[in-house]
Each structure stands twice: as structure tokens, then as C-alpha cells.
Motif scaffolding. Structure first.
Motif, PDB file in Angstrom:
ATOM      1  N   ILE A 250       0.675  -1.268   0.111  1.00 42.22           N
ATOM      2  CA  ILE A 250       0.173  -0.133  -0.024  1.00 42.22           C
ATOM      3  C   ILE A 250       0.846   1.324  -0.048  1.00 42.22           C
ATOM      4  N   ARG A 251       1.772   1.505   0.855  1.00 42.83           N
ATOM      5  CA  ARG A 251       2.467   2.464   0.568  1.00 42.83           C
ATOM      6  C   ARG A 251       3.738   1.831   1.015  1.00 42.83           C
ATOM      7  N   ILE A 252       5.274   3.581   0.418  1.00 42.44           N
ATOM      8  CA  ILE A 252       7.085   3.315   1.237  1.00 42.44           C
ATOM      9  C   ILE A 252       7.364   3.704   1.146  1.00 42.44           C
ATOM     10  N   GLU A 253       7.870   4.082   2.576  1.00 45.67           N
ATOM     11  CA  GLU A 253       8.250   5.245   2.852  1.00 45.67           C
ATOM     12  C   GLU A 253       9.892   5.352   3.411  1.00 45.67           C
ATOM     13  N   ARG A 254      10.843   6.238   3.055  1.00 49.50           N
ATOM     14  CA  ARG A 254      11.946   5.854   3.332  1.00 49.50           C
ATOM     15  C   ARG A 254      12.179   7.238   4.201  1.00 49.50           C
ATOM     16  N   ARG A 255      13.090   6.523   5.127  1.00 49.50           N
ATOM     17  CA  ARG A 255      13.332   7.856   6.637  1.00 49.50           C
ATOM     18  C   ARG A 255      14.914   6.981   7.081  1.00 49.50           C
ATOM     19  N   GLN A 256      15.610   8.162   7.594  1.00 49.31           N
ATOM     20  CA  GLN A 256      16.752   8.112   8.526  1.00 49.31           C
ATOM     21  C   GLN A 256      17.771   8.799   7.415  1.00 49.31           C
ATOM     22  N   LEU A 257      18.071   9.789   7.687  1.00 49.46           N
ATOM     23  CA  LEU A 257      19.348  10.056   6.039  1.00 49.46           C
ATOM     24  C   LEU A 257      20.599  10.719   6.752  1.00 49.46           C
ATOM     25  N   ILE A 258      20.558  11.235   8.137  1.00 54.36           N
ATOM     26  CA  ILE A 258      21.223  10.943   9.381  1.00 54.36           C
ATOM     27  C   ILE A 258      20.914   9.942  10.607  1.00 54.36           C
ATOM     28  N   PRO A 259      21.131   9.292  10.628  1.00 57.17           N
ATOM     29  CA  PRO A 259      20.637   7.481  11.376  1.00 57.17           C
ATOM     30  C   PRO A 259      21.502   7.696  13.127  1.00 57.17           C
ATOM     31  N   PHE A 260      22.169   9.119  13.186  1.00 58.28           N
ATOM     32  CA  PHE A 260      22.307   9.980  14.668  1.00 58.28           C
ATOM     33  C   PHE A 260      22.009  11.097  14.853  1.00 58.28           C
ATOM     34  N   SER A 261      22.844  11.706  16.348  1.00 60.96           N
ATOM     35  CA  SER A 261      21.859  12.971  16.717  1.00 60.96           C
ATOM     36  C   SER A 261      22.882  14.173  16.194  1.00 60.96           C
ATOM     37  N   LEU A 262      24.355  13.395  15.590  1.00 60.60           N
ATOM     38  CA  LEU A 262      24.308  14.634  15.176  1.00 60.60           C
ATOM     39  C   LEU A 262      24.625  16.621  15.524  1.00 60.60           C
ATOM     40  N   PHE A 263      24.670  16.026  16.670  1.00 59.88           N
ATOM     41  CA  PHE A 263      24.681  17.205  18.166  1.00 59.88           C
ATOM     42  C   PHE A 263      23.563  18.329  17.238  1.00 59.88           C
ATOM     43  N   GLY A 264      22.082  17.495  17.360  1.00 65.59           N
ATOM     44  CA  GLY A 264      20.917  17.472  17.378  1.00 65.59           C
ATOM     45  C   GLY A 264      20.817  17.801  16.226  1.00 65.59           C
ATOM     46  N   LEU A 265      21.502  18.319  15.168  1.00 62.92           N
ATOM     47  CA  LEU A 265      20.843  18.557  13.823  1.00 62.92           C
ATOM     48  C   LEU A 265      20.633  17.549  12.862  1.00 62.92           C
ATOM     49  N   GLY A 266      20.860  16.475  13.523  1.00 63.75           N
ATOM     50  CA  GLY A 266      20.233  14.682  12.992  1.00 63.75           C
ATOM     51  C   GLY A 266      18.669  15.310  12.795  1.00 63.75           C
ATOM     52  N   GLY A 267      18.230  15.200  13.484  1.00 67.20           N
ATOM     53  CA  GLY A 267      16.758  15.533  13.821  1.00 67.20           C
ATOM     54  C   GLY A 267      16.067  15.845  13.231  1.00 67.20           C
ATOM     55  N   LEU A 268      16.459  16.923  12.571  1.00 65.88           N
ATOM     56  CA  LEU A 268      16.142  18.157  12.337  1.00 65.88           C
ATOM     57  C   LEU A 268      16.312  18.091  10.740  1.00 65.88           C
ATOM     58  N   ILE A 269      17.417  17.753  10.324  1.00 65.53           N
ATOM     59  CA  ILE A 269      17.252  17.409   8.692  1.00 65.53           C
ATOM     60  C   ILE A 269      16.771  15.416   8.127  1.00 65.53           C
ATOM     61  N   ASN A 270      16.141  14.958   9.847  1.00 60.42           N
ATOM     62  CA  ASN A 270      15.138  13.540   9.352  1.00 60.42           C
ATOM     63  C   ASN A 270      13.939  13.903   9.025  1.00 60.42           C
ATOM     64  N   ARG A 271      13.943  14.898   9.851  1.00 56.22           N
ATOM     65  CA  ARG A 271      12.385  15.376   9.565  1.00 56.22           C
ATOM     66  C   ARG A 271      11.854  16.748   8.008  1.00 56.22           C
ATOM     67  N   TYR A 272      12.866  17.593   7.682  1.00 51.02           N
ATOM     68  CA  TYR A 272      12.494  18.299   7.334  1.00 51.02           C
ATOM     69  C   TYR A 272      12.950  18.436   5.899  1.00 51.02           C
ATOM     70  N   ILE A 273      14.438  17.868   5.587  1.00 47.78           N
ATOM     71  CA  ILE A 273      14.995  17.360   4.198  1.00 47.78           C
ATOM     72  C   ILE A 273      14.802  15.940   4.307  1.00 47.78           C
ATOM     73  N   ALA A 274      14.782  15.545   5.105  1.00 50.16           N
ATOM     74  CA  ALA A 274      15.199  13.898   4.548  1.00 50.16           C
ATOM     75  C   ALA A 274      13.802  12.860   3.281  1.00 50.16           C
ATOM     76  N   PRO A 275      12.722  13.830   3.804  1.00 53.76           N
ATOM     77  CA  PRO A 275      11.508  13.588   3.015  1.00 53.76           C
ATOM     78  C   PRO A 275      11.197  13.673   1.733  1.00 53.76           C
ATOM     79  N   LEU A 276      11.644  14.670   1.123  1.00 54.86           N
ATOM     80  CA  LEU A 276      11.850  15.600  -0.466  1.00 54.86           C
ATOM     81  C   LEU A 276      12.344  14.729  -1.227  1.00 54.86           C
ATOM     82  N   PRO A 277      11.677  14.703  -2.196  1.00 51.73           N
ATOM     83  CA  PRO A 277      11.996  14.177  -3.138  1.00 51.73           C
ATOM     84  C   PRO A 277      13.549  14.155  -3.662  1.00 51.73           C
TER      85      PRO A 277
END
Length: 501
Positions: free
Chosen positions: A212-239
Motif C-alpha cells: 500500500i505504501r513505501i516510505e524512506r526515512r532517516q538520512l542521518i541515523p545519529f544525533s549529529l549535535f541535535g542537527l540529525g533530527g531536524l534534517i531527518n524531519r524536514y530535509i530527508a522526506p524531500l524528493p
């Protein structure tokens, strides 16, 4: 099977077993090694999870998005039970190959039910009773000896509305994951099989699973001083960027659990200033379903539409089951919610009162649900040629653009978000309504509340091409620029709720 950190997807190196084979008669050398590994790593598994907290928190967040809280969940490859507990099931059953894993899980989460055994063994699975709302395989696919056979075993636990959630790591990340393991940055892994997304989709098809659906997540699989979470939320989902992500999630349903049958139907017609179309809506609607209700929900018209609805109801009494309601609120979204709450049919359809979507096409929507081909049926006006003046060129281009964006946002093909004709089972609508708190009361159109709700519930969306006709009575109630700005707001809202997690 056992669940391990960063366990990639798998392709069996052994020849596929026949679909008729449903049990592994004796444990293979490879599986014995996996069992020994599971038992040896069990005591240290929680420490490894804590060392990779950012990765696991992101994974748990998305799994909780896919799996509704309070559902019944079967976790195949549950490890020490952390994921199953995080999903907060009403009934949670965990299976794992390693007895040491199960011993820790039982001690840590005594309210859940854990079993040690081989998920490819029919005799072991026979001891697990009932069906489940969700079946989860997180980092488990790569551990099966025969992936097709293992997936076939899951049908016994499925209903038509059961969703199978498979999570694994992209094949392209294999070298980096192996390197991380060698330098002690990744949990030690048992012997794994690897496969591409297309290989897994092929095996799922052979196993009678419908993705039904296929989704890719987690471009940065670690904290990276707190930046990893922001990148994974707002940049990683982009085409394009999304294709580089490490984690892949697939949601599927069992084809074997789908049973075609007949349903009763409510055709719900929201109407405002559509007096000239009311009788035609009744006259042109074919009879289908075991019973059929035609419902008008009138929205405070200035052309006596409500009185016309009452007249038509009286004129067709004894021939048609017609009900009439008056809105207390405003907008089509309010009318749709009012109509769906009052509907008597097992399937509910929306037919716009302008009749630009011919009522004669409604049986196609019914057949798509009754046959099990789809669970949320949406009309699309953008396939067949339209009548002259049916849609302005600017509206056409805007529809195409928004459709492409929403296809990306909901991970299913969607070519016409603003076609008013939709159909779904009332039980599925009830699930959407129960989960409405996730989105809130955000949609004045009535379309996106249903579309985003269906996507959140992992429903199979199917489109029906229709012949779009020009309006013969009244004027459109859509403003290109005012409502166009609202549509842009819908895009931002949907990205935040479906992608930026």
C-alpha cells in the motif's frame, strides 16, 4: 526470528520453497547460528539500543505513526520487546527465535505475551490464536530462510483490514553498516540475506501481499549535535533526497483475507443553491447494492434547495429511500461529516449536487469496494476529455500540480484531489473519524479530511476515471484564488503531519 539493530532487508540465497510447503522440518545451519547469536547478544541488546538512542527514537516515532495506539499487534522478531511495548497495543504478542530474548521481554513487559520459536514453523505458529490489526516485522526479513514462505504464514493472522508493516535498511547502506559493525558502532549481526526493494516487492506479490505504501526515512541515523533530527524531519522526506535514506518502511495487506460481497449503500449529496439538480440526482442514480439510501444535506441555500429536496422526497416516496438533512454549520466539510454521521448504508458515497460527475458512474465506485480492489475510492476528472467549459485551464493546471504533490505526501498515486466523488465503507470512515484528533478540524473543503485520514489509516486508495461534464444549473462555489491559497495551506499542513515526523 530475532530483531537486531540496523538489520538490512534480505534475499534468500536458497531456492524458493513451494507455496505448498508450510513448515521447516529441521533447523538449518544458518538458522541455528541466528538462534545462537540471539541468545548471546540478548543481555547486551538494551545497551546497544541506548548507545543508538537517536536512531531508535526516530524509528519508534514513525512506527507509532504507522501503527495506531490501542490496536492488537503481532511483532514477528520482537527481540527483547521494546518496539512492541512502545506501540502500546491493547493486545501485544511477540515472537522471537531466541529464548534469551524472550526471557528478558517477559520480565520487562509482563503485560505483553511473548513466545520463543521459529516464525517459519507452522506447528509453532499454530499456537498463536486469533487475528491482529497489525503485524510488524522490524529488521526481521533478512533472517528468514524462505521469505516468501514466511510471509505466506502471516495470512492466518490477517483480516481484510489487517496491515502488515515491514521495516528494513536500504541495500545501498550495507557497506556503511558493515563498517560500523567492524569498528564497534553497530550491534553485532547474525548471518543476513540482502535484497533490493524491487526484489522484496516481487516476493510480496508471490506471497499474496498487496503493498500500500513505501516510505524512506532517516538520512542521518545519529544525533549529529541535535542537527540529525531536524534534517531527518524536514530535509530527508524531500524528493530525490529521500532516495538516499537508510530506513525503508512498507505497509501491505493480505490479498487472501479479502472477500468480495454485497453492501448496502448511502449516496450522500451535499447541496447548496442547487435546486435545479435535485430531482436529476435521484432520477439519474442507478440502483445498486443490497439497499440504497439517497441522502441530501442542504447548506442554507437562497434558491429554495431545501424545499426542493423535501418535494423530491415526497414525490419518490415508496420508490426511493430518500432522507433530507439541513446543515447547522457551514461548508462542504461540515455537510460531509453531518451526512456520514447519519448514513444508514455500509458504503457511503459522495455525489456533488452540481452533477458534473455523472451519477451513472457510481456503480463503478461500488464495484471497486465490493470486490476488495480498494478501500478509499476517489474519482479523477483528468483522464478522459472534458466537456467544453467544464474546467478552466488554470484550474486544470492547479489540479495537476496539487495531485502530484499529494501523491508524494500520501505515498499513493493520486491524480485529482478535488474531485468531489468519493466512496468508502462506513466502518473505515469511523476509523478516520476516531483518528481525526491527529489532524484536527482543519479542512473546509471536506476532501482532505478524508484523503489524509485514509492515508494515515494506510487504506488502499483507488481512482476511478470519470467523464467530467459542464454544469447545467447554478454557479461554481469555488474561488480560484481564495481557495487556491487554502490549498497551499493544505500542502504545508499535510507535509507537517505526514512527512515531518
Amino acid at each position: 526470528m530475532t530483531s537486531a539493530q540496523a538489520a538490512p532487508a534480505a534475499q534468500s540465497s536458497t531456492p524458493p520453497m513451494s507455496a505448498a510447503v508450510t513448515s521447516v522440518p529441521r533447523e538449518s545451519v544458518r538458522k541455528s547460528a541466528i538462534r545462537q547469536h540471539a541468545n548471546s547478544i540478548a543481555a547486551e541488546r538494551n545497551r546497544w539500543i541506548e548507545n543508538s538512542r537517536a536512531y531508535y527514537e526516530a524509528d519508534r516515532t514513525y512506527m507509532r505513526f504507522l501503527v495506531a495506539e490501542g490496536a492488537s499487534v503481532l511483532d514477528v522478531g520482537c527481540g527483547t520487546g521494546e518496539l512492541l511495548a512502545a506501540l502500546k497495543p491493547s493486545r501485544g504478542v511477540g515472537l522471537d527465535l531466541g529464548q534469551a530474548m524472550i526471557d528478558i521481554a517477559r520480565k520487562s513487559y509482563p503485560h505483553l505475551d511473548f513466545h520463543a520459536g521459529d516464525a517459519e514453523d507452522t506447528a509453532f505458529l499454530a499456537g498463536i490464536e486469533g487475528t491482529f490489526d497489525y503485524i510488524v516485522l522490524s529488521d526481521t526479513i533478512g533472517l528468514f530462510d524462505d521469505i516468501e514462505n514466511a510471509l505466506r504464514q502471516l495470512h492466518r493472522f490477517c483480516r481484510a483490514d489487517t496491515r502488515i508493516v515491514i521495516a528494513y535498511h536500504a541495500q545501498t547502506w550495507e557497506p556503511a553498516l558493515k563498517a560500523a559493525e567492524k569498528v564497534g558502532r553497530r550491534m553485532p549481526q547474525p548471518p543476513l540475506n540482502y535484497l533490493s526493494r524491487n526484489d522484496l516487492l516481487n516476493i510480496m506479490n508471490l506471497a499474496d501481499l498487496d503493498p500500500i505504501r513505501i516510505e524512506r526515512r532517516q538520512l542521518i541515523p545519529f544525533s549529529l549535535f541535535g542537527l540529525g533530527g531536524l534534517i531527518n524531519r524536514y530535509i530527508a522526506p524531500l524528493p530525490l533526497i529521500n532516495a538516499l535514506c537508510m530506513r525503508t518502511y512498507m505497509v501491505a495487506r493480505s490479498r487472501q483475507a479479502i472477500v468480495a460481497r454485497d453492501y448496502s449503500v448511502t449516496v450522500m449529496v451535499p447541496c447548496r443553491n442547487e435546486r435545479g439538480n435535485i430531482e436529476d440526482a435521484v432520477r439519474r442514480t442507478p440502483r445498486f447494492g443490497t439497499k440504497q439510501e439517497i441522502m441530501f444535506v442542504e447548506g442554507n441555500s437562497s434558491d429554495n434547495t431545501y424545499e426542493e429536496c423535501l418535494r423530491v422526497k415526497e414525490a419518490y416516496a415508496g420508490n426511493r429511500d430518500i432522507t433530507v438533512y439541513k446543515q447547522t454549520g457551514k461548508g462542504k466539510g461540515d455537510a460531509v461529516r453531518k451526512g456520514f454521521a447519519e448514513a444508514k448504508g455500509e458504503i457511503i458515497m459522495i455525489l456533488d449536487a452540481d452533477l458534473t460527475m455523472p451519477p451513472e458512474a457510481l456503480p463503478k465506485f461500488y464495484d471497486a469496494i465490493a470486490s476488495g480492489k480498494g478501500e478509499f475510492i476517489n474519482g479523477t476528472r483528468l483522464v478522459y476529455p472534458m466537456e467544453k467549459e467544464a474546467m478552466r485551464p488554470l484550474n486544470f493546471m492547479a489540479n495537476r500540480t496539487f495531485a502530484a504533490i499529494f501523491s508524494f505526501l500520501i505515498n499513493q498515486r493520486f491524480s485529482d484531489t478535488l474531485c468531489g466523488t468519493k466512496a468508502l465503507r462506513k466502518t473505515d470512515y469511523d476509523r478516520i473519524a476516531a483518528g481525526r484528533h491527529y489532524f484536527g478540524e482543519f479542512d473546509p473543503f471536506g476532501d482532505f479530511d478524508l484523503i489524509l485520514g485514509a492515508a494515515k489509516q494506510n487504506m488502499r486508495i483507488v481512482e476511478i476515471p470519470i467523464h467530467y461534464a459542464a454544469r447545467t444549473y447554478g454557479e461554481t462555489q469555488i474561488s480560484r484564488f481564495r481557495d487556491g491559497f487554502k490549498l497551499l495551506q493544505m500542502v504545508v499542513f499535510a507535509f507537517r503531519k505526514l512527512k515531518a515526523l
